[in-house]
Design an enzyme around this catalytic site. Structure first.
Site, mmCIF file in Angstrom:
data_model
loop_
_atom_site.group_PDB
_atom_site.id
_atom_site.type_symbol
_atom_site.label_atom_id
_atom_site.label_comp_id
_atom_site.label_asym_id
_atom_site.label_seq_id
_atom_site.Cartn_x
_atom_site.Cartn_y
_atom_site.Cartn_z
ATOM 1 N N GLY A 1 -11.230 -23.819 -7.942
ATOM 2 C CA GLY A 1 -11.167 -23.564 -9.588
ATOM 3 C C GLY A 1 -11.956 -24.630 -10.203
ATOM 4 N N GLY A 2 -11.427 -25.674 -10.748
ATOM 5 C CA GLY A 2 -12.040 -26.784 -11.565
ATOM 6 C C GLY A 2 -13.474 -27.041 -11.138
ATOM 7 N N GLU B 1 -1.390 -18.060 -10.515
ATOM 8 C CA GLU B 1 -1.149 -17.784 -12.167
ATOM 9 C C GLU B 1 -0.978 -16.479 -12.546
ATOM 10 O OE1 GLU B 1 -5.137 -19.566 -13.167
ATOM 11 O OE2 GLU B 1 -4.291 -21.706 -12.392
ATOM 12 N N HIS C 1 -3.211 -14.457 -7.414
ATOM 13 C CA HIS C 1 -3.347 -15.780 -7.786
ATOM 14 C C HIS C 1 -2.029 -15.919 -8.481
ATOM 15 C CE1 HIS C 1 -4.528 -19.492 -9.497
ATOM 16 N NE2 HIS C 1 -5.825 -19.474 -8.951
ATOM 17 N N TRP D 1 -13.549 -19.266 -11.804
ATOM 18 C CA TRP D 1 -13.913 -19.703 -13.236
ATOM 19 C C TRP D 1 -12.523 -19.603 -13.945
ATOM 20 C CZ3 TRP D 1 -19.242 -17.364 -15.034
ATOM 21 C CH2 TRP D 1 -20.143 -18.137 -14.067
ATOM 22 N N LYS D 2 -11.562 -19.027 -13.573
ATOM 23 C CA LYS D 2 -10.485 -18.729 -14.473
ATOM 24 C C LYS D 2 -10.831 -18.351 -15.836
ATOM 25 C CE LYS D 2 -8.064 -22.267 -11.798
ATOM 26 N NZ LYS D 2 -6.588 -22.768 -11.425
ATOM 27 N N SER E 1 -7.450 -27.758 -5.537
ATOM 28 C CA SER E 1 -8.018 -28.965 -5.802
ATOM 29 C C SER E 1 -8.863 -29.371 -4.686
ATOM 30 C CB SER E 1 -6.845 -29.984 -5.897
ATOM 31 O OG SER E 1 -6.193 -29.759 -7.223
ATOM 32 N N GLU F 1 -3.148 -20.989 -1.119
ATOM 33 C CA GLU F 1 -3.326 -22.035 -2.131
ATOM 34 C C GLU F 1 -1.873 -22.326 -2.431
ATOM 35 O OE1 GLU F 1 -6.905 -20.963 -4.530
ATOM 36 O OE2 GLU F 1 -5.244 -20.081 -5.412
HETATM 37 C C1 PEP Z 1 -7.709 -21.666 -8.075
HETATM 38 O O1 PEP Z 1 -7.757 -21.503 -9.272
HETATM 39 O O2 PEP Z 1 -7.721 -20.835 -7.105
HETATM 40 C C2 PEP Z 1 -7.932 -23.160 -7.686
HETATM 41 C C3 PEP Z 1 -7.526 -23.617 -6.350
HETATM 42 O O3 PEP Z 1 -7.788 -24.159 -8.866
HETATM 43 P P1 PEP Z 1 -8.245 -25.677 -8.437
HETATM 44 O O4 PEP Z 1 -9.566 -25.894 -7.373
HETATM 45 O O5 PEP Z 1 -8.847 -26.057 -10.013
HETATM 46 O O6 PEP Z 1 -6.939 -26.373 -8.002
#
Ligand code: PEP
Length: 249
Positions: free
Chosen positions: A231-232, A97, A95, A11-12, A210, A166
């Site tokens: 994520g999103g 980020e 992660h 969910w971030k 994504s 990722e």
């Molecule tokens: C993530 O935050 O691990 C991720 C893969 O984000 P997104 O799916 O939004 O690219």
């Protein structure tokens, strides 16, 4: 290749008590008897709420980070034993980020994985290259280095971790690795794990970056893609449910 896929939502820093309740209820209702494991990695204040909401469902609870320390003077950090008390079963570590904005090193990530494992939490260890690294032909070196640090510290129980490949350039950008690009790196990671454990097939290697309702099926069809870290799309019930359905086939 593992049989049962794992779909983990990250969910971030999103959510609220009201939004979480709506989302968890919608997913629980829509997923029915999904033939995959579903986890939600929620922001630090929410494990208690989501643990309550998921009660009686097949949703597993995850965190987005965990301290490498057990307890003590580490202001702002949350330890593995604390997370465990709230039903947390997975913790994302490393992660991109956190590597980027919080300076997490390969060694810190390896220690976090160790701290999680010591308390019955499965670390979801993220590895991945930046766009500049990919364009410089360094993808393999980067993910191997990141993975090697985790194997070095956790070699004896490496088959208990989850890995998430990722590519940094695909996270939150709408740019997805092709199925072939993902499979190539996943196979490399599997081979690296093979040198460290007699059971590399037991390790779930997730793809993240994504992943969405439209591309999930083809990514998940790759022999070494054992699930997704999302994520999103994990914040939109219909999208997340479609990914769960793709992983259940
Ligand atoms: C993530 O935050 O691990 C991720 C893969 O984000 P997104 O799916 O939004 O690219």
């Amino acid at each position: 290749m593992t049989q049962h896929k794992l779909i983990a939502g990250n969910w971030k820093m999103n959510g609220s008590l009201a939004a979480n309740e709506q989302l968890v209820r919608a997913i629980a209702q829509g997923m029915g008897d999904a033939n995959c494991t579903v986890a939600m990695c929620v922001p630090a204040p929410y494990p208690e709420q989501v643990n309550r909401l998921r009660s009686g469902t097949k949703i597993e609870l995850g965190a987005q980070d965990v301290s490498r320390h057990e307890q003590g003077a580490y202001t702002g950090e949350v330890s593995a034993p604390m997370l465990r008390e709230f039903g947390v079963r997975y913790a994302i570590v490393g992660h991109s980020e956190r590597r980027q904005y919080h300076g997490e090193t390969d060694e810190a990530v390896a220690d976090k994985a160790k701290a999680a494992l010591a308390h019955g939490i499965t670390p979801i260890v993220c590895v991945g290259e930046t766009l500049a690294e990919r364009e410089a032909g360094r993808t393999q070196d980067v993910v191997k280095r990141q993975m090697a640090a985790v194997i070095h510290v956790n070699g004896h129980c490496i088959s208990e971790i989850v890995v998430a490949y990722e590519p940094v350039w695909a996270i939150g950008t709408g740019r997805t690795a092709t199925s072939e690009q993902a499979q190539e790196v996943h196979a490399l990671l599997r081979a690296q794990l093979k040198a460290a454990t007699p059971h590399p097939e037991r390790v779930h290697i997730l793809y993240g970056g994504s992943m969405n309702a439209a591309n999930a099926a083809s990514l998940l069809a790759q022999p070494d893609v054992d699930g997704g870290l999302i994520g999103g799309a994990s914040l939109k019930a219909p999208d997340f449910l479609q990914i769960i359905a793709a992983a259940s086939r």
